[in-house]
Write an enzyme that holds these catalytic residues in place. Structure first.
Site, mmCIF file in Angstrom:
data_model
loop_
_atom_site.group_PDB
_atom_site.id
_atom_site.type_symbol
_atom_site.label_atom_id
_atom_site.label_comp_id
_atom_site.label_asym_id
_atom_site.label_seq_id
_atom_site.Cartn_x
_atom_site.Cartn_y
_atom_site.Cartn_z
ATOM 1 N N ASN A 106 0.833 -1.193 0.000
ATOM 2 C CA ASN A 106 0.000 0.000 0.000
ATOM 3 C C ASN A 106 0.874 1.250 0.000
ATOM 4 O O ASN A 106 2.025 1.218 0.441
ATOM 5 C CB ASN A 106 -0.995 0.017 1.171
ATOM 6 N N GLU B 256 -4.469 -1.276 5.799
ATOM 7 C CA GLU B 256 -3.295 -0.948 6.600
ATOM 8 C C GLU B 256 -3.013 0.551 6.650
ATOM 9 O O GLU B 256 -1.910 0.972 6.994
ATOM 10 C CB GLU B 256 -2.085 -1.716 6.072
#
Length: 288
Positions: A68, A114
């Site tokens: 990410n 996340e």
């Protein structure tokens, strides 16, 4: 006598007008979430996130929907990659806009699970403007052994990263997982996540991605060097001290030196529209 225009005065006037016009442009913090999401700066940052995502995928630092990326947009917002998408396939509309609590305020997709990890880094260290999390195999291999790569072997690694940290294992996506990096965020720009991967922060998304490349290349080189079967040759201590002096000047953190001062609370990140206008003016001046 016909009036002759002073070319220098005209150039100065042009630059000043361009700067003044840029200063009239509202900053992202002055926008509503939807306006901030569609601002020039947001568009430029989305483009950078997408390019970095493809680099991570091409280098095999992410697989499936792994990894990410995020970056700050002003002080109130964060642009981030969505959940359940390959970093190879990202498009501008896929990038989410979140507030500093992790709530999506613009965009149609769900944010990465996340993002809490990224937000903890941003809150703990104002110098962090972008975060990249991924799973490069050689660096991740070190995290599986509960160790970090040795230091003092390659000067470039010492300058840009130096000692990497190792955060303890927690279930990904949880607040406990996000908080594992807090002891290290001030003095490390690169943190190995036990049994998981790595996370790097920097001033831009591109620079954070550079740190992952430097880390992965270094870890790979260390593994190869050990296979040669000869003792490793370390950089002398007095030369490491010279590197630390250079790192201080460059503004890179390192656990072996005093923490860097916090940035001026009154400072404002560079306005990309101002940069664009100045570049246009300089380009026109160079053409004359």
């Amino acid at each position: 006598m016909e009036y002759l225009t002073n070319p220098i005065s005209e150039q100065v006037k042009e630059v000043v007008e361009a700067v003044m016009e840029a200063l009239r442009v509202p900053k992202p913090d002055d926008f509503s979430p939807s306006a901030a999401s569609s601002s020039f700066e947001a568009e430029a940052l989305r483009t950078e996130i997408i390019l970095v995502g493809r680099k991570l995928w091409e280098r095999q630092y992410v697989d499936g929907n792994g990894g990410n990326i995020s970056c700050r947009l002003g002080t109130k917002f964060v642009l981030c990659t969505p959940t359940m998408m390959s970093k190879r396939d990202l498009e501008p509309a896929d990038i989410c806009l979140s507030d500093m609590e992790g709530n999506i305020v613009a965009g149609d997709r769900s944010r990465t699970s996340e993002l809490l990890l990224h937000l903890e880094i941003y809150r703990a260290n104002p110098r962090a403007r972008a975060v990249v999390h991924c799973h490069p195999p050689y660096a991740t291999a070190f995290s599986l052994t509960g160790t970090v790569p040795p230091i003092g072997l390659i000067s470039e690694y010492e300058i840009f990263i130096g000692p990497a940290a190792l955060a303890s294992y927690e279930t990904p996506g949880t607040r406990a997982f996000a908080e594992t990096v807090l002891p290290f965020v001030q003095n490390h720009n690169t943190i190995l996540l036990a049994n998981h991967g790595v996370v790097c922060w920097s001033d831009t998304v591109t620079h954070a991605e550079w740190l992952t490349e430097i880390l992965e290349s270094y870890c790979k080189t260390c593994v190869i060097a050990k296979q040669i079967g000869k003792p490793l040759t370390y950089i002398p201590d007095h030369k490491i001290q010279e590197i630390l002096v250079l790192k201080r000047k460059l503004g890179f953190p390192d656990a072996r030196m005093e923490p860097l001062p916090a940035p001026d609370a009154g400072s404002v990140p560079v306005n990309p529209e101002l940069e664009k206008l100045v570049r246009q003016v300089v380009s026109r001046l160079e053409e004359r």
